[in-house]
Design a protein around this motif. Structure first.
Motif, short mmCIF file in Angstrom:
data_model
loop_
_atom_site.label_atom_id
_atom_site.label_comp_id
_atom_site.label_asym_id
_atom_site.label_seq_id
_atom_site.Cartn_x
_atom_site.Cartn_y
_atom_site.Cartn_z
N ALA A 89 0.86 -1.18 0.00
CA ALA A 89 0.00 0.00 0.00
C ALA A 89 0.90 1.23 0.00
CB ALA A 89 -0.91 0.00 1.23
N PHE A 90 0.60 2.21 -0.87
CA PHE A 90 1.47 3.38 -0.94
C PHE A 90 0.72 4.56 -1.53
CE2 PHE A 90 2.04 0.92 -4.78
CZ PHE A 90 2.22 1.83 -5.82
N GLY A 91 1.29 5.75 -1.34
CA GLY A 91 0.69 6.95 -1.89
C GLY A 91 1.39 8.20 -1.42
N THR A 92 0.90 9.33 -1.89
CA THR A 92 1.48 10.63 -1.54
C THR A 92 0.46 11.73 -1.80
OG1 THR A 92 3.28 12.19 -2.01
CG2 THR A 92 2.46 10.91 -3.86
N PRO A 93 0.52 12.84 -1.07
CA PRO A 93 -0.15 14.05 -1.52
C PRO A 93 0.56 14.61 -2.75
CG PRO A 93 0.39 14.12 0.83
CD PRO A 93 1.14 12.97 0.25
N GLY A 94 -0.01 15.69 -3.32
CA GLY A 94 0.72 16.38 -4.38
C GLY A 94 -0.02 16.70 -5.65
N GLY A 95 -1.36 16.71 -5.66
CA GLY A 95 -2.08 17.10 -6.86
C GLY A 95 -1.68 16.27 -8.07
N ASP A 96 -1.35 16.95 -9.18
CA ASP A 96 -0.97 16.25 -10.40
C ASP A 96 0.34 15.49 -10.26
OD1 ASP A 96 -3.11 17.11 -12.21
OD2 ASP A 96 -2.27 19.11 -11.99
N GLN A 97 1.09 15.77 -9.21
CA GLN A 97 2.36 15.07 -9.01
C GLN A 97 2.19 13.71 -8.33
OE1 GLN A 97 2.29 18.64 -7.81
NE2 GLN A 97 2.55 18.89 -10.00
N GLN A 98 1.01 13.42 -7.82
CA GLN A 98 0.84 12.19 -7.04
C GLN A 98 1.23 10.95 -7.84
OE1 GLN A 98 -2.98 11.82 -5.02
NE2 GLN A 98 -3.01 14.01 -4.64
N GLU A 99 0.71 10.82 -9.06
CA GLU A 99 1.06 9.64 -9.87
C GLU A 99 2.54 9.62 -10.19
OE1 GLU A 99 -0.88 7.48 -9.80
OE2 GLU A 99 -2.90 7.97 -10.44
N GLN A 100 3.12 10.79 -10.38
CA GLN A 100 4.51 10.86 -10.82
C GLN A 100 5.46 10.41 -9.72
OE1 GLN A 100 5.44 14.15 -13.55
NE2 GLN A 100 3.54 15.12 -12.86
N TRP A 101 5.26 10.92 -8.52
CA TRP A 101 6.14 10.53 -7.40
C TRP A 101 5.93 9.06 -7.04
CZ3 TRP A 101 4.28 15.39 -4.31
CH2 TRP A 101 4.85 16.53 -4.89
N GLN A 102 4.67 8.62 -7.06
CA GLN A 102 4.40 7.21 -6.76
C GLN A 102 5.04 6.29 -7.79
OE1 GLN A 102 0.38 6.05 -5.21
NE2 GLN A 102 -0.17 8.10 -5.86
N LEU A 103 5.00 6.69 -9.04
CA LEU A 103 5.55 5.83 -10.09
C LEU A 103 7.06 5.67 -9.93
CD1 LEU A 103 4.70 4.29 -12.74
CD2 LEU A 103 5.85 6.17 -13.91
N SER A 104 7.77 6.77 -9.65
CA SER A 104 9.22 6.66 -9.44
C SER A 104 9.52 5.72 -8.28
CB SER A 104 9.80 8.04 -9.14
OG SER A 104 9.69 8.88 -10.26
#
Length: 594
Positions: free
Chosen positions: A480-495
């Motif tokens: 299970a994982f995730g982050t705040p960050g608006g449009d950046q959420q998918e980007q940071w999670q993907l890295s």
């Protein structure tokens, strides 16, 4: 020798909780200690974050969760994203002089969803009472909590505006006329009384489920809805458009809505199955990017190297471009996800990635969707201003870092929760008198051009940026994982996910890696700007990597080291060993467990 990480990867067998604030994580762990399960812990943690991080989340916000219930042996989505009110028509908004829905104020409000989502989670998956999960939040609202410096800075930046335009917010956040200092003990006694009254009304009923239903009624059909409706009938407030407007939300809108349980959208990648919310959010962007990268040799790329950053960023640009044309509430629009996630489509998209940076917005033109493609691209050319992307809500008036919170919980039974609550932050709209919280501003994600998947319409869910993640390894719920960050959420999670999968790091090591994101596509938040070729990178990357990225054409903005992303993650191994980690960035997030 074990590689250095900023914090240890937390290990245990009893339970782990990780969130964007250390107190909230401790609250979640205390619920596990009191015989609550992962769902009970997530609910209590979520309500506590509304008190601790009010500039990022509030009771009037929204909440998508991806959960795994050991009892049901099923991964599911809880959709607590409230839809647009019945009066939220394009005609009404354009008659108010709007070309874009502002990022704050009352026109930006949709039905508040998070409370019902939390109660649905508690009722159907938890085992504790309404009192059990609300008492920690009441404690901090009533007795005080150490105010985060960023909350103090946010209030300071808005104090003059609040005093002039939103006096109810001034009363709440600038008590006695003085901006609260960082780390001072801050209280919200009005909100504490709201939660105590909900408990009182719940406990007038017999039985746990009846009490939870009474709490839902108190919020959506009782005194909370009545106070909201009474205020909205008279309130006409300033927003980012520079004019004053009234709300369209009514008591009937709230009374006739409830959170729902849905199937997740999934994609298989190198032995993992990643589960995300559907196209009413941006979750499938993550999956589309995986489909593009699946046949590329990510494992051979240094996780902090220029090849990795360039390849991932260029793939993300393609997936986000498709988001703009095709995503929206599937109850209102035909979203061709099967095509977008197909191997043939991914192969065609993969060929568009070269050694040079792309400056074009390049969605795919799918058969049968040509008119939608043309209309969207015409609108984006007219209405999506080129420039630096704004952070959500009142960013021009105050320090604004992030816009959301995140929670991951796993208990000893194997139940798992990944949830990204947001909205209703103190900058969204004026505090509702007698309740101690404000409404959300999620409607800013609609367009006012008819005929698009994300066009404003009554009953339609806005295309949220909130996007928790849950991944199965070889069919077993694992991560299970995730982050705040608006449009950046998918980007940071993907890295994070790619480094974890391909470079065999532990959770903390993967989170500690330097982060980056592109602002190439139109932002989801007002004023919906984009920066073609724009790439923000942390200063943790080496000078050689930065030079290589510039040589490929990226328009780099180099952020200070350790300033991008707020990732958290938790894992359950096949033998029951639990793991958790949290980012050191902003010095707030913490993982706990035993």
């Amino acid at each position: 020798m074990t590689a250095f990480t900023t914090r240890p990867e937390i290990l245990g067998t009893f339970g782990v909780v990780t969130s964007t604030h250390w107190i909230a994580s401790a609250v979640g762990m205390s619920i596990l200690e009191k015989s609550g399960n992962a769902f009970d812990a997530a609910v209590a943690t979520g309500f506590t974050l509304q008190i601790l991080e009010p500039h990022l989340v509030g009771p009037g916000g929204d909440m998508p969760a991806i959960i795994y219930s050991k009892k049901k042996d099923k991964v599911e989505v809880i959709c607590a994203q409230g839809p647009a009110p019945a009066g939220a028509t394009i005609e009404h908004y354009t008659s108010e002089g709007m070309k874009l829905i502002p990022g704050d104020g009352l026109l930006a409000t949709v039905i508040p969803g998070s409370f019902d989502g939390w109660m649905l989670m508690l009722r159907d998956y938890g085992r504790l009472s309404v009192r059990d999960v609300l008492e920690p939040a009441i404690y901090y609202a009533e007795n005080g909590h150490p105010l985060l410096p960023r909350v103090s800075a946010t209030i300071k930046g808005l104090a003059e505006f609040f005093e002039k335009e939103w006096p109810t917010s001034y009363e709440t956040w600038v008590p006695g006329g003085s901006v609260p200092e960082p780390h001072s003990s801050f209280k919200n006694p009005v909100l504490a009384e709201t939660w105590k009254r909900i408990i009182s009304e719940a406990e007038a009923k017999q039985g746990r489920e009846a009490q939870i239903e009474a709490a839902r009624d108190a919020f959506y059909r009782g005194f909370v809805a009545e106070k909201i409706a009474s205020y909205l009938k008279i309130a006409e407030v300033m927003d980012a458009s520079g004019s004053r407007h009234k709300a369209v939300l009514t008591a009937d809108d709230m009374a006739n809505w409830s959170a729902t349980i849905e199937e997740p959208q999934t994609y298989d990648y190198h032995g993992w199955t990643v589960a995300k919310i559907g196209p009413w959010g941006q979750g499938p962007v993550f999956l589309q990017t995986l489909s593009i990268l699946k046949d590329m040799d990510i494992a051979s790329m240094a996780p902090d190297g220029a090849d990795f950053v360039h390849t991932v960023a260029e793939a993300m640009k393609l997936a986000f471009a498709d988001r703009e044309v095709y995503y929206g509430d599937p109850d209102f629009a035909d979203v061709p996800l099967d095509h977008l996630l197909s191997d043939a489509y991914a192969a065609a998209r993969r060929k568009l990635i070269t050694s040079e940076t792309s400056f074009d917005l390049r969605p795919g033109k799918l058969p049968g969707f040509e008119r939608q493609y043309d209309a969207t691209m015409e609108m984006l050319g007219a209405d999506s201003k080129t420039g630096a992307v704004y952070e959500p809500t009142m960013a021009h008036l105050t320090e604004k870092r992030g816009d959301t919170v995140h929670i991951d919980v796993i208990d000893r039974e194997g139940n798992m929760v990944s949830v990204t609550p947001s909205g209703g932050w103190l900058q969204s709209s004026p505090t509702i008198p007698g309740l101690g919280f404000c409404l959300n501003s999620r409607a800013q994600m609609f367009w006012l051009k008819p005929g698009l998947p994300t066009s404003l319409a009554p009953g339609k869910r806005p295309r949220t940026t909130l996007t928790p993640s849950l991944a199965l390894y070889e069919g077993r719920p694992t991560l299970a994982f995730g982050t705040p960050g608006g449009d950046q959420q998918e980007q940071w999670q993907l890295s994070f996910f790619l480094r974890y999968v391909h470079h065999k790091m532990n959770l903390q090591a993967a989170i500690d890696q330097p982060l980056f994101h592109t602002s190439h596509f139109p932002g989801s938040f007002y004023p919906r700007t984009r920066e073609p070729g724009g790439l923000m990178v942390e200063g943790n990357f080496s000078a050689a990597v930065l030079d290589s990225l510039r040589a490929r054409g990226h328009k780099l903005t180099v952020a200070e080291p350790w300033t991008i992303g707020r990732l958290t993650a938790a894992r359950r191994d096949a033998d029951g060993l639990l793991r958790a980690a949290a980012t050191p960035r902003l010095m707030q997030a913490y993982a706990v467990g035993r």
